[in-house]
Design a protein around this motif. Structure first.
Motif, PDB file in Angstrom:
ATOM      1  N   SER A 135       0.822  -1.179  -0.035  1.00 10.21           N
ATOM      2  CA  SER A 135       0.009  -0.088   0.140  1.00 10.21           C
ATOM      3  C   SER A 135       0.774   1.314  -0.060  1.00 10.21           C
ATOM      4  O   SER A 135       0.133   2.341  -0.305  1.00 10.21           O
ATOM      5  N   LEU A 136       2.179   1.288   0.240  1.00 11.27           N
ATOM      6  CA  LEU A 136       2.831   2.462   0.496  1.00 11.27           C
ATOM      7  C   LEU A 136       4.078   2.261  -0.440  1.00 11.27           C
ATOM      8  O   LEU A 136       4.760   1.463  -0.543  1.00 11.27           O
ATOM      9  N   ALA A 137       4.150   3.514  -1.329  1.00  9.58           N
ATOM     10  CA  ALA A 137       5.358   3.521  -2.279  1.00  9.58           C
ATOM     11  C   ALA A 137       5.858   5.007  -2.184  1.00  9.58           C
ATOM     12  O   ALA A 137       5.412   5.963  -1.878  1.00  9.58           O
ATOM     13  N   ILE A 138       7.491   4.890  -1.805  1.00 14.17           N
ATOM     14  CA  ILE A 138       8.230   6.222  -1.626  1.00 14.17           C
ATOM     15  C   ILE A 138       9.095   6.376  -2.766  1.00 14.17           C
ATOM     16  O   ILE A 138       9.938   5.509  -2.925  1.00 14.17           O
ATOM     17  N   ASP A 139       8.722   7.371  -3.498  1.00 14.60           N
ATOM     18  CA  ASP A 139       9.740   7.813  -4.704  1.00 14.60           C
ATOM     19  C   ASP A 139      10.942   8.421  -4.182  1.00 14.60           C
ATOM     20  O   ASP A 139      10.536   9.947  -4.002  1.00 14.60           O
ATOM     21  N   THR A 140      12.036   8.264  -4.069  1.00 15.89           N
ATOM     22  CA  THR A 140      13.193   8.821  -3.828  1.00 15.89           C
ATOM     23  C   THR A 140      13.789   9.802  -4.536  1.00 15.89           C
ATOM     24  O   THR A 140      14.523  10.728  -4.231  1.00 15.89           O
TER      25      THR A 140
END
Length: 230
Positions: A135-140
Motif C-alpha cells: 500500500s505504500l510507495a516512496i519515490d526517492t
C-alpha cells in the motif's frame, strides 16, 4: 532564492532581510500572521522565516495552514526556548527552529542548511521507489509518497525520516540516527524532537490497517518501519 520573513518587530525583520540579501537571496516582509499567509499564497517562496509570536494569527497557526498545501521549508523563530514551545512548532510542521536572541550568522547558516537539504538528491538512496507492503510507495527521486495510489503530503524532513526507515526495514533506527540524517550534523536540537516528526508521519499515513502510520516504536531503542504484517 526567495524568502518570506514573517516578523512583527520591524527592526528585527530589517536585520534579517539585510543578511538574507547580503547572502544573495531576495526577501519580503510580513508584519502579522494573516499578512504572512496572504503573501505566501500570492507568491512563490523557497523558505519561510516565521516568528512564533505574531499579531492576528500565531506562527503555529500560520505554519499549520502552509503545511496543508505546501512542503516549503519553514524555519520557526521563537523567544521561547522551552521544550514544549519548540515541540509545538515542530508538531505544526516546522522544519527547524532558532531561539531569540540569535546571531544573524547562525540564522543564515540555518537558512542555507534548510535550502540545501530541500534540493532533491538522486544519490541519497540507491532505489528510486521503496515499497512498504502493498500500500505504500516512496519515490526517492521525485520525493513523493503514495498510499494506496493517493499522494500524501509530507514535509521535507518527514519524507527524509520515512525514507530512511523504509530503506532498511530490518533495522531499528535510534532517534539520533534519524535526526542526524534528516537535519544534518549542524542541527543542535534535542533528539526527542524526532518524536514530533514521527507523530506527524503517523497521523498522515494512518488507516485502519496501519494505525501507527507504518512506524513501530521499539521501546528503549527507537523506531522501525512496519508493513503491518508483523
Amino acid at each position: 532564492m526567495k524568502i518570506l520573513i514573517v516578523e512583527d518587530e520591524r527592526a528585527i525583520a530589517e536585520v534579517e532581510r539585510a543578511y538574507i540579501e547580503r547572502d544573495g537571496h531576495s526577501a519580503d516582509i510580513a508584519a502579522s500572521g494573516t499578512e504572512g499567509l496572504a503573501k505566501f499564497y500570492q507568491d512563490k517562496y523557497d523558505l519561510v522565516l516565521l516568528d512564533l509570536m505574531l499579531p492576528e494569527m500565531s506562527g503555529v497557526d500560520v505554519c499549520r495552514e502552509i503545511r496543508k498545501n505546501s512542503a516549503t521549508p519553514i524555519l520557526m523563530v521563537t523567544a521561547k526556548s522551552g521544550e514544549d514551545d519548540i515541540i509545538a512548532g515542530l508538531d505544526a510542521g516546522a522544519d527547524d527552529y532558532i531561539v531569540k536572541p540569535f546571531s544573524p550568522r547562525v540564522m543564515m547558516a540555518r537558512i542555507r542548511a534548510n535550502l540545501r537539504r530541500n534540493k532533491p538528491t538522486q544519490n541519497s538512496l540507491k532505489n528510486n521507489v521503496i515499497n512498504v507492503g502493498d500500500s505504500l510507495a516512496i519515490d526517492t527521486d521525485n520525493l513523493t509518497v503514495l498510499k494506496n495510489g493517493e499522494e500524501i503530503s509530507l514535509t521535507r524532513n518527514e519524507f527524509m525520516i520515512l525514507s530512511k526507515l523504509a530503506s532498511r526495514p530490518e533495522k531499528t533506527w535510534s532517534r539520533d540516527d534519524l535526526i542526524t540524517y534528516a537535519l544534518g550534523y549542524e542541527y543542535d536540537g534535542f533528539e526527542r524532537s524526532i518524536d514530533s516528526y514521527i507523530k506527524n508521519i503517523r497521523k498522515k499515513l494512518s488507516d485502519p490497517q496501519h494505525e501507527n502510520g507504518y512506524i513501530r516504536t521499539v521501546h528503549g531503542f527507537g523506531y522501525k518501519i512496519s508493513d503491518g504484517t508483523k
